[in-house]
Write a protein that holds these residues in place. Structure first.
Motif, PDB file in Angstrom:
ATOM      1  N   GLU A   1       4.972  11.100   2.177  1.00  0.00           N
ATOM      2  CA  GLU A   1       3.862  10.162   1.966  1.00  0.00           C
ATOM      3  C   GLU A   1       2.604  10.631   2.682  1.00  0.00           C
ATOM      4  N   VAL A   2       2.772  11.131   3.922  1.00  0.00           N
ATOM      5  CA  VAL A   2       1.625  11.654   4.667  1.00  0.00           C
ATOM      6  C   VAL A   2       1.031  12.866   3.961  1.00  0.00           C
TER       7      VAL A   2
ATOM      8  N   ALA B   1      -4.671  15.778   5.999  1.00  0.00           N
ATOM      9  CA  ALA B   1      -5.229  16.272   7.266  1.00  0.00           C
ATOM     10  C   ALA B   1      -4.301  15.935   8.430  1.00  0.00           C
ATOM     11  N   LYS B   2      -3.676  14.755   8.368  1.00  0.00           N
ATOM     12  CA  LYS B   2      -2.739  14.367   9.424  1.00  0.00           C
ATOM     13  C   LYS B   2      -1.538  15.297   9.450  1.00  0.00           C
ATOM     14  N   LEU B   3      -0.956  15.586   8.287  1.00  0.00           N
ATOM     15  CA  LEU B   3       0.192  16.488   8.239  1.00  0.00           C
ATOM     16  C   LEU B   3      -0.181  17.871   8.744  1.00  0.00           C
TER      17      LEU B   3
ATOM     18  N   SER C   1       0.844  -1.189   0.000  1.00  0.00           N
ATOM     19  CA  SER C   1       0.000   0.000   0.000  1.00  0.00           C
ATOM     20  C   SER C   1       0.884   1.247   0.000  1.00  0.00           C
ATOM     21  N   PRO C   2       0.334   2.408  -0.353  1.00  0.00           N
ATOM     22  CA  PRO C   2       1.176   3.602  -0.525  1.00  0.00           C
ATOM     23  C   PRO C   2       2.069   3.953   0.670  1.00  0.00           C
ATOM     24  N   SER C   3       1.671   3.550   1.864  1.00  0.00           N
ATOM     25  CA  SER C   3       2.465   3.947   3.032  1.00  0.00           C
ATOM     26  C   SER C   3       3.246   2.803   3.664  1.00  0.00           C
ATOM     27  N   SER C   4       3.022   1.558   3.255  1.00  0.00           N
ATOM     28  CA  SER C   4       3.546   0.430   4.031  1.00  0.00           C
ATOM     29  C   SER C   4       5.072   0.376   4.071  1.00  0.00           C
TER      30      SER C   4
ATOM     31  N   ALA D   1       1.349   9.594  17.436  1.00  0.00           N
ATOM     32  CA  ALA D   1       1.115  10.604  16.399  1.00  0.00           C
ATOM     33  C   ALA D   1       0.442   9.981  15.181  1.00  0.00           C
ATOM     34  N   ALA D   2       0.904   8.800  14.767  1.00  0.00           N
ATOM     35  CA  ALA D   2       0.324   8.143  13.597  1.00  0.00           C
ATOM     36  C   ALA D   2      -1.129   7.769  13.823  1.00  0.00           C
TER      37      ALA D   2
END
Length: 460
Positions: free
Chosen positions: A245-246, A252-254, A178-181, A377-378
């Motif tokens: 990636e974030v 929204a997380k960033l 997946s894009p973040s894994s 945080a994640a």
């Protein structure tokens, strides 16, 4: 408190306590491979002594990690049944892969690592050490894959199952990759390597301060500092990659990480400060343009702010900001500490710098705290989604779980975990105070080096 809040606190407690141990196991696995490799290469028995001592510490962290990890899997069914039903197809494959490729590999060769010192050859024992290390890393792979689906879902489609939506895998490798894994896996492993390295550094510096086991301490300190510096520098690189990636997949997380309420170009990066949620701004020291560059490799790029999202879709800003910036601050400090340690070690003056040795003793806390803050945080930054964009956290709760039941189990878990942590600290302190065993300087059994052949003929 309501059942949602209590369930989140309970899961946060159990996973936070569990996450003390796996990074240590992964990092110590790498250290064991290096130490035993040095013994095979040099035949210096101090490295044999070193490997045996740290194997005992590894076994302690492994045991606590296994014991505390089981609880979380039960919580998926008791507190988060709707969530488990939704992601069961994805998590089932990932956790099954962890059991087959990671846990069986690690636990199987662990027996040879712990009990085969005098019973197998040096190369066989080294192979077992490598397999245990590899198994620990495989475990991180599959757990990170499962969690990354919650962050950036991929390789799935939604089907109806008895009136309930359910995510099913359509492409296994799209789900795994997946894009973040892979970015998150790199970041997680770097934190684990730091945890293991700085534990070795801390204990070795303690021995030098107490003038005990000095040859052992100097050699293990050099290994720990070298691994710690490399891991800390790689952590900075992986953090930058993860940040981009974030910015791409979870803007929204960033925005919450940086307290960025307004979408803007030339976005500043907050170095030190706090969030004023009432006035929707950050007060503190900021570096102009730097957030735009870190997020998009362009000083003038536009960074999405919280104003692009409805209020109900925004993460908690203040806690996300504090967790993220605390992690970054500790990571920066660890780079400086490792660099100074390596610098003084190369100059052969580290053993004279008592102030530096004391810093190294307490440096073991840095990776542990940073790993926890990064995890928080994640997870907090993903809110209000338990699976990003697909399932909100309140919708993942079990339908029949009651607040008083969760509260009772939370109190019991807190008590049990406090006792377990007390036992862990007691045993760890006992092993450290006892130190490496002098008999381990002389390998026994099949690990012993063969005696050199004498070319002299025996006299009658």
């Amino acid at each position: 408190m309501d059942v949602l809040t209590l369930s989140r606190i309970q899961f946060g407690l159990t996973i936070g306590f569990h996450y003390i141990y796996p990074p240590l196991s992964i990092g110590l696995g790498v250290m064991l491979v290096i130490m035993e490799g040095c013994w095979l290469k040099t035949n210096n028995h101090v490295y044999h002594q070193m490997a045996k001592f740290w194997t005992n510490i590894f076994a302690l962290t492994f045991a606590l990690g296994v014991a505390t990890g089981i609880v979380m899997e039960f919580e998926f069914g008791t507190n988060w049944a709707t969530y488990s039903r939704f992601v069961g197809d994805i998590f089932g494959s990932a956790l099954a892969a962890e059991g087959i490729f990671a846990f069986f590999l690690e636990s199987g060769f662990l027996a040879i690592l712990l009990f085969g010192w005098d019973k197998v050859s040096r190369k066989v024992h080294f192979f077992a050490t490598c397999m245990v290390c590899l198994g620990a890393h495989f475990s991180a792979v599959w757990i990170t894959v499962a969690n990354s689906f919650m962050q950036t879902p991929a390789g799935y489609h939604i089907v109806e199952n008895n009136g309930h939506p359910r995510a099913e895998i359509t492409n296994f490798w799209d789900m795994v990759l997946s894009p973040s894994s892979m970015d998150r896996l790199f970041h997680t492993l770097c934190g684990a390597w730091q945890a293991g390295a700085f534990l070795v550094v801390s204990v070795s510096a303690f021995y030098l301060l107490k003038k005990k086991h000095e040859d052992f301490a100097r050699r293990s300190l050099r290994i720990g500092l070298a691994v710690g510096l490399v891991a800390s520098l790689l952590q900075a690189v992986s953090g930058h990659i993860s940040g981009q990636e974030v910015a791409k997949y979870q803007p929204a997380k960033l925005a919450a990480f940086e307290g960025l309420y307004t979408t803007q170009s030339n976005a500043p990066l907050t170095l030190v400060g706090y969030v004023d949620e009432q006035d929707q701004k950050v007060v503190g020291l900021q570096a102009p343009y730097l957030l735009s560059f870190l997020a998009h490799n362009d000083f003038h790029a536009t960074v999405t702010g919280l104003d692009a999202f409805a209020p109900q879709d925004r993460p908690p800003v203040e806690s996300s900001f504090l967790f993220f910036h605390g992690m970054v601050a500790i990571g920066t400090a660890l780079i400086l500490i490792a660099f100074l340690g390596v610098f003084f070690s190369l100059r052969r003056t580290l053993h004279k710098k008592r102030w530096m040795l004391w810093i190294l003793v307490f440096s073991v806390l840095g990776p542990e705290i940073a790993n926890q803050l990064g995890w928080f945080a994640a997870e907090v930054g993903r809110q209000p989604w338990i699976v990003y964009g697909l399932l909100r956290t309140p919708d993942g709760l079990s339908a029949i779980v009651k607040a008083n039941t969760v509260l009772a189990s939370l109190v019991l878990f807190t008590l049990i975990y406090f006792l377990l942590f007390t036992v862990f600290i007691y045993l760890l302190n006992h092993k450290i105070q006892h130190g490496p065993h002098v008999d381990d300087l002389v390998p026994h059994g099949k690990l012993a080096l063969p005696e050199p052949l004498s070319h002299e003929r025996k006299k009658p």
